[in-house]
Motif scaffolding. Structure first.
Motif, PDB file in Angstrom:
ATOM      1  N   SER C  85       0.834  -1.196   0.000  1.00  0.00           N
ATOM      2  CA  SER C  85       0.000   0.000   0.000  1.00  0.00           C
ATOM      3  C   SER C  85       0.872   1.250   0.000  1.00  0.00           C
ATOM      4  O   SER C  85       0.377   2.358  -0.157  1.00  0.00           O
ATOM      5  CB  SER C  85      -0.932  -0.003   1.215  1.00  0.00           C
ATOM      6  OG  SER C  85      -0.225   0.359   2.372  1.00  0.00           O
ATOM      7  N   ARG C  86       2.178   1.083   0.193  1.00  0.00           N
ATOM      8  CA  ARG C  86       3.087   2.229   0.129  1.00  0.00           C
ATOM      9  C   ARG C  86       3.813   2.273  -1.212  1.00  0.00           C
ATOM     10  O   ARG C  86       4.831   2.924  -1.358  1.00  0.00           O
ATOM     11  CB  ARG C  86       4.078   2.165   1.291  1.00  0.00           C
ATOM     12  CG  ARG C  86       3.391   2.410   2.641  1.00  0.00           C
ATOM     13  CD  ARG C  86       4.375   2.384   3.769  1.00  0.00           C
ATOM     14  NE  ARG C  86       4.705   1.016   4.168  1.00  0.00           N
ATOM     15  CZ  ARG C  86       5.831   0.675   4.770  1.00  0.00           C
ATOM     16  NH1 ARG C  86       6.742   1.566   5.034  1.00  0.00           N
ATOM     17  NH2 ARG C  86       6.038  -0.586   5.103  1.00  0.00           N
ATOM     18  N   ILE C 108      -9.360   8.612  -5.500  1.00  0.00           N
ATOM     19  CA  ILE C 108      -9.780   7.212  -5.349  1.00  0.00           C
ATOM     20  C   ILE C 108      -8.869   6.432  -4.398  1.00  0.00           C
ATOM     21  O   ILE C 108      -9.351   5.683  -3.544  1.00  0.00           O
ATOM     22  CB  ILE C 108      -9.908   6.523  -6.737  1.00  0.00           C
ATOM     23  CG1 ILE C 108     -10.484   5.125  -6.564  1.00  0.00           C
ATOM     24  CG2 ILE C 108      -8.581   6.478  -7.474  1.00  0.00           C
ATOM     25  CD1 ILE C 108     -10.879   4.455  -7.863  1.00  0.00           C
ATOM     26  N   GLY C 109      -7.557   6.629  -4.509  1.00  0.00           N
ATOM     27  CA  GLY C 109      -6.632   5.900  -3.643  1.00  0.00           C
ATOM     28  C   GLY C 109      -6.835   6.245  -2.167  1.00  0.00           C
ATOM     29  O   GLY C 109      -7.063   5.354  -1.338  1.00  0.00           O
ATOM     30  N   LEU C 112     -10.122   4.812  -0.903  1.00  0.00           N
ATOM     31  CA  LEU C 112     -10.082   3.366  -0.670  1.00  0.00           C
ATOM     32  C   LEU C 112      -9.403   3.071   0.656  1.00  0.00           C
ATOM     33  O   LEU C 112      -9.826   2.201   1.405  1.00  0.00           O
ATOM     34  CB  LEU C 112      -9.343   2.664  -1.807  1.00  0.00           C
ATOM     35  CG  LEU C 112     -10.038   2.650  -3.174  1.00  0.00           C
ATOM     36  CD1 LEU C 112      -9.162   1.971  -4.202  1.00  0.00           C
ATOM     37  CD2 LEU C 112     -11.370   1.923  -3.063  1.00  0.00           C
ATOM     38  N   ARG C 113      -8.342   3.796   0.928  1.00  0.00           N
ATOM     39  CA  ARG C 113      -7.592   3.527   2.167  1.00  0.00           C
ATOM     40  C   ARG C 113      -8.212   4.196   3.377  1.00  0.00           C
ATOM     41  O   ARG C 113      -7.734   3.998   4.484  1.00  0.00           O
ATOM     42  CB  ARG C 113      -6.163   4.039   2.006  1.00  0.00           C
ATOM     43  CG  ARG C 113      -5.318   3.240   1.065  1.00  0.00           C
ATOM     44  CD  ARG C 113      -4.065   4.039   0.734  1.00  0.00           C
ATOM     45  NE  ARG C 113      -3.097   3.241   0.030  1.00  0.00           N
ATOM     46  CZ  ARG C 113      -3.250   2.805  -1.205  1.00  0.00           C
ATOM     47  NH1 ARG C 113      -4.339   3.099  -1.867  1.00  0.00           N
ATOM     48  NH2 ARG C 113      -2.323   2.070  -1.785  1.00  0.00           N
ATOM     49  N   MET C 115      -7.930   7.334   4.021  1.00  0.00           N
ATOM     50  CA  MET C 115      -6.878   8.227   4.506  1.00  0.00           C
ATOM     51  C   MET C 115      -7.418   9.602   4.866  1.00  0.00           C
ATOM     52  O   MET C 115      -6.918  10.253   5.774  1.00  0.00           O
ATOM     53  CB  MET C 115      -5.796   8.398   3.443  1.00  0.00           C
ATOM     54  CG  MET C 115      -4.852   7.225   3.327  1.00  0.00           C
ATOM     55  SD  MET C 115      -3.894   7.289   1.791  1.00  0.00           S
ATOM     56  CE  MET C 115      -2.883   8.726   2.031  1.00  0.00           C
ATOM     57  N   ARG C 161      -2.646  10.574  -9.205  1.00  0.00           N
ATOM     58  CA  ARG C 161      -3.437   9.499  -8.605  1.00  0.00           C
ATOM     59  C   ARG C 161      -2.547   8.615  -7.731  1.00  0.00           C
ATOM     60  O   ARG C 161      -2.917   8.235  -6.623  1.00  0.00           O
ATOM     61  CB  ARG C 161      -4.096   8.667  -9.709  1.00  0.00           C
ATOM     62  CG  ARG C 161      -4.917   7.506  -9.214  1.00  0.00           C
ATOM     63  CD  ARG C 161      -5.603   6.782 -10.369  1.00  0.00           C
ATOM     64  NE  ARG C 161      -4.639   6.063 -11.197  1.00  0.00           N
ATOM     65  CZ  ARG C 161      -4.958   5.465 -12.346  1.00  0.00           C
ATOM     66  NH1 ARG C 161      -6.195   5.529 -12.813  1.00  0.00           N
ATOM     67  NH2 ARG C 161      -4.046   4.835 -13.046  1.00  0.00           N
ATOM     68  N   ALA C 162      -1.342   8.305  -8.268  1.00  0.00           N
ATOM     69  CA  ALA C 162      -0.420   7.462  -7.503  1.00  0.00           C
ATOM     70  C   ALA C 162       0.132   8.224  -6.298  1.00  0.00           C
ATOM     71  O   ALA C 162       0.230   7.676  -5.201  1.00  0.00           O
ATOM     72  CB  ALA C 162       0.711   6.986  -8.405  1.00  0.00           C
ATOM     73  N   THR C 165      -1.696   8.638  -2.704  1.00  0.00           N
ATOM     74  CA  THR C 165      -1.646   7.610  -1.668  1.00  0.00           C
ATOM     75  C   THR C 165      -0.349   7.723  -0.868  1.00  0.00           C
ATOM     76  O   THR C 165      -0.055   6.848  -0.061  1.00  0.00           O
ATOM     77  CB  THR C 165      -1.747   6.197  -2.280  1.00  0.00           C
ATOM     78  OG1 THR C 165      -0.611   6.000  -3.130  1.00  0.00           O
ATOM     79  CG2 THR C 165      -3.013   6.045  -3.094  1.00  0.00           C
ATOM     80  N   MET C 166       0.428   8.784  -1.102  1.00  0.00           N
ATOM     81  CA  MET C 166       1.695   9.037  -0.404  1.00  0.00           C
ATOM     82  C   MET C 166       2.630   7.840  -0.470  1.00  0.00           C
ATOM     83  O   MET C 166       3.056   7.324   0.576  1.00  0.00           O
ATOM     84  CB  MET C 166       1.419   9.372   1.066  1.00  0.00           C
ATOM     85  CG  MET C 166       0.314  10.382   1.253  1.00  0.00           C
ATOM     86  SD  MET C 166       1.009  11.971   1.427  1.00  0.00           S
ATOM     87  CE  MET C 166       0.380  12.551   2.928  1.00  0.00           C
TER      88      MET C 166
END
Lengths: 281, 298, 253
Positions: C85-86, C108-109, C112-113, C115, C161-162, C165-166
């Motif tokens: 997830s990272r 979206i990311g 989903l998480r 965050m 997008r990527a 999610t950091m």
């Protein structure tokens, strides 16, 4: 905080379960239908010749057989297969090879309209145009009705299978210098004989399974097969009529007919699948 | 040489012309035949709940009740078929092991090949008793004592339509380019999250599948005639018996010669069916084609 | 010194009967741009997808050997999901979800998480779009569908997008291959910027691009490692030495 929270996992699990349950319901329904046909129908079917040849027994009496209806089915399906192929193959060829021409465009709409017509509607039309003038329902009227219902399936399948011929082969065929329609019939159709055979099988499958088109056209002569221009019946019609009767022996006969119809349909379907790789549903 | 070619073309063109003539004959025969009852009843044909062929000299023909029945069965059957097929497609693509996938593929294939009268027989002998035993009829004012009801018919028709609907949805789901599936995995999406995004991408195809299913449900006769309980009733509650336009036509097979106005009335009813089925099917097919042309993208 | 971002040992991947990777062992240090080089079909994409397990999506794929991502054995450890997830990924062809808005694509990311939500999420989306050098172009139309953007913008949207999610590791599969030179240059600029904060593995068939962006890397040929190390050294080797080392590695097996 990162990764998959408990809540997400729970939702995923719930969705997994419910979708699996739906799939299981489909599997269960299909199995139950087939098993019912087998359990209820097999004892009747195993009576062998008497089931296949005799007429049904009297109400409340012995079971008897489906002889006249089987004969009616064989005759009407045979006629419908031939007639739907005789019209559907050339029409499919026209749709594929003269695409864009006025005739093909009108024919495209016509084939769609016939495909969109509920089969009971086709039965009613044949009733007004054929049964009323002849003053009697008949195997012939039933066959005409079934031909019309099967026709669009044949035409669509032929068109698709011709359209699926790769361009390189198509170019090779036309490069031989034959005239267009000769090329189509002498080279393209033989090249895709499987596609055409699939189309014919699909047509006969349709004709075998349909009940609604023969409701108004075949008559209800379950006791004797009188001939092509006289009242008759088919297996599916026999099931339709006997399914709801209060007579135990007729319901058992209907189950026997169900199993016979299921076996014949499955046979045609697997033949089609083997030919085409995949059945258009 | 040239002559023989013309003969081939002539044959093809003649056969095609016959096909066109058949389509024309369907529309014309129904229109001409139904003009009698439509002239007599006018809009009352679709608005009046009174269907009584034996009354007076000509009889009264109104199909309002069966029209509502057709709508009820069509909507419920479509809802069942779409719910089942979307769930099945999600399960098969996101969760199912290969073995299960194959088993369900075979079940779908078998169901698609079964004649409708087999579904009808099964509905009458297995589903209707189940509805009766479950006491569902007591939930409605005029609940069915036999288990034959709008819901029974819709359930069996919905099951019959499921392989068809799921083949449309599944084809669209498969056509979503693989890179989007990879992107979702790279974002850490779980099964239901992937399904939500991918179903969003194929929603046009789902709409098409619904319209195509509805078109078929509207015209379905055999199953409905055996399982709906054939009654002139306003089916506001799903566990009551009713008629659809198609089951009404089917129930009159033996009477067509008896009453002077009946054939005309049946033809008008058939014309309605044809219009409804053709409109929804054509719209559905158009949306499906457009969705395919866009390469599976919403 | 912390563990490397990625470490593979004797990594082999099969698709059915055909072997796509042969005993690949690489070490990707943290905080660098690491290039995966080689001709098309040499296994670059497979190596990248073996790192975040996307390779398992392919029919009949089988993985052997060790893949450690951020210190976690992703094919065996229970914490594989957390480690992956990272990891973010950017694909060769821009693939924003066409039916979602620009905003929803970036969100979206994190959604989903779980965050961020509301204002927090707005901030995160803005941050990611700024990082991807796209904010100024789209800030007035965040609700428009992603498909309304140009190809270059779509690729930067995919980067955003990527990033949203950091990720600590960003996998990039030929991110400029399907873009025109101007947009490709923008993405390269972006990669340089990002490399200060996140480890990047960049798959490319363009040696010049690798020289411009990466400090270390690996050269693959027919699924085998030809050489690994500083970019200048792996690119300086002659054709004959490539053949020699291939023969040698084939013998070892």
């Amino acid at each position: 905080m990162r990764g998959r929270s408990v809540k997400r996992r729970l939702v995923d699990y719930a969705v997994h379960l419910t979708t699996a349950a739906s799939a299981l319901a489909i599997l269960g329904a299909a199995s139950h239908i087939l098993l019912s046909a087998l359990v209820e129908g097999l004892p009747v079917l195993l009576r062998g010749a008497s089931f296949l040849l005799n007429p049904p027994g009297p109400p409340g009496g012995e079971v008897g057989g489906v002889g006249p209806s089987l004969a009616g089915t064989l005759v009407t399906v045979a006629i419908a297969t031939i007639a739907s192929a005789a019209l559907g193959i050339p029409a499919g060829v026209m749709l594929s090879e003269a695409r864009g021409s006025l005739l093909a465009r009108v024919a495209e709409r016509a084939v769609e309209l016939i495909a969109e017509s509920p089969s009971i509607v086709v039965g009613l039309v044949v009733f007004t145009l054929l049964v009323v003038p002849m003053r009697t329902p008949s195997a012939l009227a039933a066959a005409v009705s079934l031909s019309v219902v099967a026709l669009p399936y044949v035409a669509a399948q032929v068109r698709e299978s011709l359209a699926a011929i790769p361009l390189v082969y198509r170019e090779a065929a036309f490069s031989l210098g034959l005239q267009k329609w000769k090329t189509v019939f002498l080279l393209l159709i033989p090249m895709n004989a499987r596609g055409v055979a699939t189309a014919i099988l699909l047509g006969s499958m349709r004709a075998l399974g349909e009940t609604a088109p023969v409701l108004f056209t075949a008559g209800a002569a379950f006791q004797v097969f009188y001939g092509i221009d006289k009242p008759s019946s088919t297996l599916s019609l026999l099931i339709f009529f006997f399914a709801g009767t209060p007579y135990e022996n007729w319901r058992r006969l209907a189950w026997g007919a169900v199993l016979l119809l299921v076996l014949l349909s499955m046979l045609l379907a697997s033949l089609t699948r083997r030919l085409a790789g995949r059945v258009r549903m | 040489m040239r002559r023989s070619i013309d003969v081939i073309y002539l044959g093809v063109a003649t056969a095609t012309a016959i096909v066109i003539a058949i389509a024309a004959a369907i529309v014309l025969a129904l229109s001409i035949e139904s003009s009698g009852v439509l002239a007599r009843e006018g809009l009352g044909f679709v608005l009046s709940p009174r269907w009584s062929p034996s009354e007076e000299r000509y009889g009264f023909y109104g199909v309002a009740l069966p029209l509502v029945g057709t709508l009820a069965v069509g909507v419920q059957a479509t809802a069942i078929a779409i719910a089942l097929s979307v769930a099945a497609v999600v399960y098969l693509h996101e969760y199912a092991p290969r073995r299960v996938r194959e088993a369900i593929g075979i079940a779908m294939f078998a169901m698609a090949a079964l004649p409708t009268v087999v579904f009808g027989m099964w509905g009458l002998s297995a589903v209707a008793p189940l509805v009766r035993e479950a006491g569902l009829g007591s939930l409605c004012a005029r609940g069915s004592p036999t288990g034959q009801s709008v819901f029974t018919a819709a359930l069996v028709v919905g099951l019959m339509l499921t392989p068809y609907a799921s083949s449309v949805v599944s084809a669209a789901y498969d056509a979503v380019p693989f890179t989007y599936v990879e992107a979702l995995h790279s974002l850490g999406a779980m099964g239901f999250e992937r399904a939500r995004v991918l179903l969003g991408m194929v929603k046009r195809s789902i709409a098409a599948a619904a319209l195509l299913s509805f078109g078929r449900a509207v015209g379905e006769t055999t199953i409905v005639a055996l399982t709906i309980g054939s009654a002139f009733n306003l089916p506001l509650c799903p566990f009551e018996p009713a008629h659809t336009v198609s089951s009404l036509i089917a129930s009159q097979y033996g009477n067509a010669f008896l009453y002077p106005g009946l054939t005309s009335a049946l033809s008008a009813a058939a014309l309605l069916l044809l219009a409804a089925s053709a409109a929804t099917t054509a719209l559905g097919a158009r949306i499906a084609r457009a969705a395919v042309a866009r390469g599976g993208e919403a | 010194m912390r563990e490397p971002a990625v470490r593979t040992r004797e990594l082999s991947v099969w698709y059915g009967q055909s072997q796509a990777l042969h005993s690949v062992s690489i070490t990707v240090p943290r905080g660098t741009v690491y290039a995966v080089l080689g001709p098309s079909g040499c296994g670059k994409s497979t190596l990248l997808r073996a790192i975040n397990k996307l390779v398992l999506l392919r029919e009949g794929a089988r993985v052997e050997g060790l893949v450690e991502v951020l210190g976690v054995d992703v094919y065996r450890d229970h914490s594989a999901e957390e480690a992956l997830s990272r990891v973010g990924m950017v694909f060769q062809t821009p693939n924003p979800f066409p039916h979602l808005s620009i905003y929803d694509n970036v969100a979206i990311g994190p959604r989903l998480r779980g965050m961020a939500k509301g204002r927090e999420l707005d901030k995160l989306v803005r941050w990611a779009l700024e990082k991807a050098a796209l904010w100024d172009e789209v800030k007035d139309r965040l609700k428009s569908p992603a498909s309304s953007l140009s190809g270059g913008q779509q690729q930067r949207l995919c980067i955003a997008r990527a990033l949203a999610t950091m990720p600590e590791l960003l996998l990039m599969d030929e991110p400029t291959a399907n873009l025109d030179p101007v947009n490709a240059a923008k993405i390269e600029e972006l990669i340089k910027e990002l490399s200060r904060e996140v480890t990047i593995i960049l798959v490319t068939h363009d040696a010049e691009q690798a020289k411009r962006l990466a400090s270390t890397g690996v050269l693959l040929f027919m699924g085998r490692v030809v050489s690994e190390g500083p970019i200048s050294s792996i690119l300086s080797r002659s054709y004959s030495s490539i053949i020699q080392s291939l023969v040698a590695s084939a013998r070892r097996q």
